[in-house]
Scaffold this motif. Structure first.
Motif, PDB file in Angstrom:
ATOM      1  N   TYR A 164      68.899   8.064  65.478  1.00  0.00           N
ATOM      2  CA  TYR A 164      67.455   8.124  65.254  1.00  0.00           C
ATOM      3  C   TYR A 164      66.668   7.830  66.526  1.00  0.00           C
ATOM      4  O   TYR A 164      65.578   8.376  66.722  1.00  0.00           O
ATOM      5  N   TYR A 194      64.012  10.646  67.458  1.00  0.00           N
ATOM      6  CA  TYR A 194      62.586  10.319  67.495  1.00  0.00           C
ATOM      7  C   TYR A 194      62.125   9.859  68.869  1.00  0.00           C
ATOM      8  O   TYR A 194      61.094   9.201  68.994  1.00  0.00           O
ATOM      9  N   GLN A 201      58.775   2.741  65.532  1.00  0.00           N
ATOM     10  CA  GLN A 201      58.173   2.889  64.209  1.00  0.00           C
ATOM     11  C   GLN A 201      58.911   3.938  63.387  1.00  0.00           C
ATOM     12  O   GLN A 201      59.233   3.711  62.214  1.00  0.00           O
ATOM     13  N   LYS A 202      59.182   5.085  63.988  1.00  0.00           N
ATOM     14  CA  LYS A 202      59.870   6.160  63.265  1.00  0.00           C
ATOM     15  C   LYS A 202      61.319   5.776  62.948  1.00  0.00           C
ATOM     16  O   LYS A 202      61.822   6.092  61.875  1.00  0.00           O
ATOM     17  N   ALA A 255      62.449   2.692  62.529  1.00  0.00           N
ATOM     18  CA  ALA A 255      62.393   1.675  61.474  1.00  0.00           C
ATOM     19  C   ALA A 255      62.156   2.315  60.113  1.00  0.00           C
ATOM     20  O   ALA A 255      62.798   1.954  59.121  1.00  0.00           O
ATOM     21  N   ARG A 256      61.253   3.288  60.068  1.00  0.00           N
ATOM     22  CA  ARG A 256      60.961   3.982  58.819  1.00  0.00           C
ATOM     23  C   ARG A 256      62.191   4.733  58.299  1.00  0.00           C
ATOM     24  O   ARG A 256      62.497   4.691  57.110  1.00  0.00           O
ATOM     25  N   SER A 257      62.887   5.405  59.184  1.00  0.00           N
ATOM     26  CA  SER A 257      64.038   6.220  58.776  1.00  0.00           C
ATOM     27  C   SER A 257      65.247   5.386  58.383  1.00  0.00           C
ATOM     28  O   SER A 257      66.068   5.827  57.577  1.00  0.00           O
ATOM     29  N   THR A 258      65.374   4.213  58.961  1.00  0.00           N
ATOM     30  CA  THR A 258      66.540   3.375  58.676  1.00  0.00           C
ATOM     31  C   THR A 258      66.213   2.227  57.724  1.00  0.00           C
ATOM     32  O   THR A 258      67.080   1.402  57.435  1.00  0.00           O
ATOM     33  N   TYR A 259      64.964   2.192  57.251  1.00  0.00           N
ATOM     34  CA  TYR A 259      64.514   1.115  56.356  1.00  0.00           C
ATOM     35  C   TYR A 259      64.810  -0.251  56.973  1.00  0.00           C
ATOM     36  O   TYR A 259      65.392  -1.132  56.345  1.00  0.00           O
ATOM     37  N   THR A 260      64.420  -0.377  58.231  1.00  0.00           N
ATOM     38  CA  THR A 260      64.701  -1.574  59.010  1.00  0.00           C
ATOM     39  C   THR A 260      63.419  -2.066  59.661  1.00  0.00           C
ATOM     40  O   THR A 260      62.538  -1.272  60.003  1.00  0.00           O
ATOM     41  N   HIS A 261      63.316  -3.364  59.872  1.00  0.00           N
ATOM     42  CA  HIS A 261      62.158  -3.937  60.560  1.00  0.00           C
ATOM     43  C   HIS A 261      62.176  -3.524  62.033  1.00  0.00           C
ATOM     44  O   HIS A 261      63.244  -3.372  62.632  1.00  0.00           O
ATOM     45  N   ARG A 262      60.992  -3.351  62.616  1.00  0.00           N
ATOM     46  CA  ARG A 262      60.885  -2.942  64.024  1.00  0.00           C
ATOM     47  C   ARG A 262      61.610  -3.887  64.967  1.00  0.00           C
ATOM     48  O   ARG A 262      62.207  -3.457  65.953  1.00  0.00           O
TER      49      ARG A 262
END
Length: 147
Positions: free
Chosen positions: A90, A94, A99-100, A102-109
């Protein structure tokens, strides 16, 4: 009665009859691509980077390249139950956007930042330039082919 999918691969346009075998080989590469990626019809010219990868006759070269580049992360992931390989994918996809990723991996920044730094350390690579990123991008294309 079982219906099988039909996969069609088209080679390149001929300029001379001498190129017939080359076009045929490219058509075979295209049909393999079509079968692998569940496409009905694909033209060799539309395969992008896969034109090169599917044209390599010695598939062990691709497998060795993939393992040479990513085994460090894969082994670390297995040992520590982490997702560094996925994070690197990712990161490349990206262009390093936390941000992208974190969103794709469902993880905190903050976790993404930690993982990226860990990846850079393990790979001994800053992943700052195109030349540093490109081999890893190719490795992920190879991974899609190997699955």
């Amino acid at each position: 009665m079982r219906v099988s999918a039909l996969h069609i691969g088209m080679g390149t346009q001929l300029k001379d009859i001498i190129e017939l075998n080359l076009s045929y080989q490219r058509a075979l590469s295209a049909v393999t691509f079509a079968r692998m990626f569940q496409k009905n019809i694909i033209c060799f010219d539309d395969m992008g980077i896969y034109q090169i990868l599917f044209s390599i006759q010695d598939q062990k070269i691709l497998s060795d390249m993939y393992h040479h580049l990513l085994d460090t992360l894969i082994q670390y992931d297995q040992k520590h139950n982490s997702e560094l390989e996925k994070t690197l994918y990712y990161y490349l996809k990206y262009d390093g956007s936390p941000q992208k990723i974190a969103r794709s991996t469902y993880t905190h920044r903050n976790t993404v930042h930690y993982r990226i730094e860990k990846i850079k350390t393990l790979l001994n690579c800053e992943l700052a330039t195109f030349e540093e990123k490109f081999p890893y991008m190719i490795a992920f294309y190879i991974a899609k082919m190997m699955k």
